[in-house]
Design an enzyme around this catalytic site. Structure first.
Site, short mmCIF file in Angstrom:
data_model
loop_
_atom_site.label_atom_id
_atom_site.label_comp_id
_atom_site.label_asym_id
_atom_site.label_seq_id
_atom_site.Cartn_x
_atom_site.Cartn_y
_atom_site.Cartn_z
N GLU A 74 -16.79 33.53 -22.48
CA GLU A 74 -17.53 33.93 -21.28
C GLU A 74 -16.61 34.30 -20.12
O GLU A 74 -15.64 33.59 -19.83
CB GLU A 74 -18.48 32.81 -20.83
CG GLU A 74 -19.34 33.19 -19.65
CD GLU A 74 -20.35 32.11 -19.27
OE1 GLU A 74 -21.12 32.34 -18.32
OE2 GLU A 74 -20.37 31.05 -19.93
N PHE A 113 -12.40 35.68 -24.12
CA PHE A 113 -11.74 35.30 -22.87
C PHE A 113 -10.92 34.03 -23.04
O PHE A 113 -10.92 33.14 -22.19
CB PHE A 113 -12.79 35.18 -21.75
CG PHE A 113 -13.57 36.46 -21.56
CD1 PHE A 113 -12.98 37.57 -20.99
CD2 PHE A 113 -14.87 36.57 -22.03
CE1 PHE A 113 -13.68 38.76 -20.86
CE2 PHE A 113 -15.58 37.76 -21.89
CZ PHE A 113 -14.98 38.86 -21.30
N LYS A 141 -25.71 32.98 -21.55
CA LYS A 141 -26.55 31.90 -22.04
C LYS A 141 -27.26 32.40 -23.28
O LYS A 141 -27.90 33.45 -23.24
CB LYS A 141 -27.59 31.47 -20.99
CG LYS A 141 -27.03 30.58 -19.90
CD LYS A 141 -26.61 29.24 -20.46
CE LYS A 141 -25.97 28.36 -19.40
NZ LYS A 141 -25.36 27.16 -20.02
#
Length: 414
Positions: A228, A211, A244
């Site tokens: 993310e 991303f 995470k």
């Protein structure tokens, strides 16, 4: 009206009708072609095999103008900075953002270049077609020679202060005030001669993060290697993917499998991921149609070119009459960058951290006329101000009851 919702926008400016011009198979981009452009955003959407470059500004607004029903009728790209939390909740910050990013700023581009399937398309109004095609000739022309940069980083938070603040935050966890908190530090450098175009080209060539983003707003640049996603949209469907947990890849297949297995079964990483998922699930429930919030993947370990990462996926359908902007406002800031419970965690973050996060922990993204949209999480990001030379690199660590502050410090340094 749901918390975080706002009245639907109405269009005060004419909708720009975009043509789609096939460009065929094209070589790698020469990012220096963007030097004359004072505003742009490049965004990679790795899981779809797509990338988009939004060039220029035809109009701008604090938020994209969207109808209450149906897709946004034109392209929008933009940013939301972490400080918007103070407008969405009863919060404040002790620090000012030295980059002075707007809290939320969105633009209709002059044109859009879209990559996918080994080919490229140009989306452009007929009036800008000739100029846009000349730009594409430069974009897919010879690239600039790479320029190496050496930066001397100055830590904003010394080691002993980090350890003291981390232990104080963990004391709040032990007392039950919070369950998890994301603690961030920043390093700065003065780099008036940094070439952000060469820096992004080097990062993109080596890593191609899922991303990634390259953003410019006049003299302010963001070189973003984000792995993310914050939120993705398709029609009335919204998907969040809190991340995470990370392990490096190994060239040895057996070692690589062992690292992935270790990540999948690490109790600390799983607890961090599940808490972030629970917060996002609660956030989306504020704007979701009844019974539509579903966890589609729990603590899934995904293999990327250089790392294994643990990501959970939650999806929902927007309630009738609400727009994607309502979902953004309900879920912002993203749970993976705050903690749980979110508001109390953000209060403690501001008391502990030594700087404003600014664009870090915010999002860079877009909305398209086909009803899709994608917003990332601004992490692993170099921020640069061409006017002052100020350059910043932030890192963060998620603290839980199982954390070791010394180990968290060492991970931030790495």
């Amino acid at each position: 009206m749901v918390p975080g919702a706002h009245p639907p926008f109405t269009h005060t400016a004419p909708v720009r009708d975009f043509l789609t011009v096939p460009l065929g198979a094209v070589p790698a981009a020469a990012w220096g072609a963007l030097r004359p452009c004072p505003e742009f955003l490049f965004r990679h959407v790795g899981d779809s095999g797509k990338a988009l470059l939004f060039v220029g500004r035809a109009e701008s607004a604090a938020w994209p103008r969207m109808p209450a029903h149906g897709p946004v009728p034109q392209w929008w790209y933009g940013l939301v900075a972490y400080g918007l939390k103070d407008r969405l909740e009863r919060l404040s910050s002790r620090h000012a953002d030295p980059f002075a990013h707007p809290l939320s700023r969105w633009c209709v581009p002059r044109w859009v270049v879209e990559w996918g399937g080994g080919e490229a398309l140009l989306h452009v109004p007929a009036t800008d077609r000739a100029e846009a095609l000349r730009f594409c000739d430069r974009l897919f022309g010879p690239a600039d020679a790479p320029v190496p940069h050496t930066l001397e980083w100055l830590p904003g938070t010394p080691r002993e202060r980090y350890l003291r603040q981390a232990r104080e935050l963990m004391a709040h966890i032990q007392r039950g005030d919070i369950y998890e908190v994301n603690y961030c530090t920043r390093r700065t450098a003065m780099a008036p001669h940094l070439d952000p175009f060469a820096a992004f080209a080097r990062m993109w060539e080596r890593h191609r993060p899922q991303f990634a983003a390259f953003h410019r707003w006049n003299g302010r640049f963001a070189i973003c290697a984000s792995p993310e996603r914050f939120l993705a949209f398709a029609g009335d469907r919204v998907t969040g993917q809190p991340m995470k947990g990370t392990r490096p890849r190994s060239e040895d297949p057996a070692r690589d499998r062992a690292l992935a297995h270790e990540l999948a079964h690490d109790p600390k990483e799983r607890s961090e991921n599940i808490m972030a998922l629970d917060v996002m699930r609660n956030d989306l429930s504020r704007v979701a149609a009844s019974g539509s919030v579903q966890v589609e993947a729990l603590c899934a370990v995904q293999a990327h070119p250089r790392v294994h990462q643990m990501t959970s996926t939650v999806a929902a359908r927007l309630r009738t009459g609400l727009t994607p902007i309502d979902a953004v406002r309900a879920a912002f800031p993203m749970a993976s960058m705050t903690g749980a419970p979110k508001v109390r965690a953000m209060e403690l973050i501001d008391a502990a951290e030594d700087q404003a996060r600014g664009l870090y922990s915010g999002t860079l993204g877009y909305f398209a006329p086909d009803g899709t949209g994608d917003l990332n999480v601004v992490i692993r990001t170099l921020l640069h101000h061409a006017g002052t030379g100020l350059t910043a690199l932030s890192t963060d660590s998620a603290l839980t009851a199982l954390s070791d502050p010394v180990q968290e410090w060492e991970e931030c340094e790495v």
